[in-house]
Design an enzyme around this catalytic site. Structure first.
Site, mmCIF file in Angstrom:
data_model
loop_
_atom_site.group_PDB
_atom_site.id
_atom_site.type_symbol
_atom_site.label_atom_id
_atom_site.label_comp_id
_atom_site.label_asym_id
_atom_site.label_seq_id
_atom_site.Cartn_x
_atom_site.Cartn_y
_atom_site.Cartn_z
ATOM 1 N N THR A 155 43.248 3.238 6.650
ATOM 2 C CA THR A 155 42.256 4.302 6.773
ATOM 3 C C THR A 155 42.011 4.859 5.384
ATOM 4 O O THR A 155 42.881 5.510 4.801
ATOM 5 C CB THR A 155 42.746 5.412 7.716
ATOM 6 O OG1 THR A 155 42.947 4.861 9.023
ATOM 7 C CG2 THR A 155 41.710 6.532 7.810
ATOM 8 N N LYS A 191 36.379 5.404 12.288
ATOM 9 C CA LYS A 191 37.736 5.952 12.291
ATOM 10 C C LYS A 191 37.705 7.453 12.025
ATOM 11 O O LYS A 191 38.517 8.212 12.581
ATOM 12 C CB LYS A 191 38.590 5.238 11.246
ATOM 13 C CG LYS A 191 40.041 5.740 11.166
ATOM 14 C CD LYS A 191 40.795 5.551 12.482
ATOM 15 C CE LYS A 191 42.220 6.122 12.417
ATOM 16 N NZ LYS A 191 43.129 5.303 11.599
ATOM 17 N N LYS A 222 45.653 13.487 5.008
ATOM 18 C CA LYS A 222 44.905 12.564 4.145
ATOM 19 C C LYS A 222 43.627 12.127 4.842
ATOM 20 O O LYS A 222 42.540 12.128 4.262
ATOM 21 C CB LYS A 222 45.786 11.365 3.790
ATOM 22 C CG LYS A 222 45.130 10.320 2.888
ATOM 23 C CD LYS A 222 44.500 9.164 3.654
ATOM 24 C CE LYS A 222 45.534 8.315 4.361
ATOM 25 N NZ LYS A 222 44.914 7.119 5.018
#
Length: 288
Positions: free
Chosen positions: A97, A172, A240
């Site tokens: 990701t 995502k 993150k």
């Protein structure tokens, strides 16, 4: 069966690469900690390589699942990077990701070398990786996706092309935005039930059968109520991811007020010493 390489053997990559081997693919692995790569070979066979370049040499498909933008650049670029070892016509599949920006940057570099690029972040956590039940959202040319998908199927419950390069990462982000708000709402619901003197298990058995039901509710309510947060996807990694979402939201002009708020709640969890707790630990703010 394909000749593959897998770069990054963390809590996700280790079992994902294992599913490739179990499906009969030839697998070469690389990990920054060589001991982890040797442990993988001892369990699954295949071969360990000392650099991404050597792991990727001669592979039809090279998969990566590392930590962040900088980690991905490190395994892709430079004299020892995967791109230096890949042949023209090979496909690079990134399961990390990361930002859509680094995805497009690396895809352009790969294209210049004749390497196909598919961004393919996953959802399902450690349990999904171990069970081969990941949701895989992909971006890339249709022909490249069609070459990669049958191999990705070794660890996927669903694997779908969402659009051109970068579309997988944008999807995502949708996933992480949805999870952030959902886990906070579930945390508030369970903490409320506890303060009201209700049996959490009974509450969940009832409300999970109605409109409030979710995967998080069914699979995380018991450990949330007990205050145990060892399921694998750490708060540090979620922050993150949410930073990527919030930056993209600013660029798109998409309002993400709940996501921004929950990001700060996860910051509270880090302050409590829970950076390595899993994301369901949001309840800890409400029950401490």
């Amino acid at each position: 069966m394909a000749k593959t390489a897998f770069l990054g053997l963390g809590v996700m990559g280790f079992p994902m690469a294992g599913h490739l081997a179990a499906a009969g693919h030839e697998v070469s692995v690389y990990n920054r900690s060589a001991a982890k790569a040797e442990a993988w070979v001892a369990k699954h066979g295949g071969a360990a390589a000392p650099t991404p370049r050597e792991a990727a040499a001669g592979a039809d498909l090279v998969m990566a699942c590392v930590g962040n933008d900088d980690d991905l650049r490190q395994v892709c670029l430079g004299d020892d990077g995967a791109f230096a070892g890949m042949s023209a016509g090979a496909v690079f599949v990134d399961h990390t990701t990361v930002s859509a920006a680094v995805t497009r940057e690396l895809a352009e570099i790969a294209a210049a070398a004749g390497i196909a690029y598919v961004d393919a972040p996953v959802s399902g956590g450690q349990a999904g990786a171990e069970g081969g039940q990941l949701s895989v959202m992909c971006g890339g040319e249709a022909a490249d996706f069609n070459r990669a998908a049958p191999v990705i199927d070794a660890y996927a419950k669903i694997c779908r092309r969402m659009g051109p390069v970068g579309a997988g990462q944008m999807t995502k982000m949708c996933n992480q935005i949805a999870i952030a708000g959902l886990v906070q709402a579930l945390s508030e619901s369970l903490a409320f039930a506890q303060k009201a003197g209700l049996d959490v298990t009974d509450v969940v058995e009832v409300i999970s059968q109605g409109a409030a039901g979710s995967w998080q509710m069914v699979n995380r309510h018991a450990s949330m109520a007990d205050g145990t947060f060892g399921h694998g996807f750490a708060v540090d990694w979620m922050r993150k991811d949410l930073a990527i979402c919030l930056k993209a939201g600013d660029e798109l002009g998409a309002a993400l007020p709940v996501t921004a708020l929950v990001d700060q709640f996860y910051k509270d969890i880090q302050t409590m010493g829970g950076g390595r707790w899993d994301t369901s630990s949001l309840i800890a703010r409400l029950t401490r």
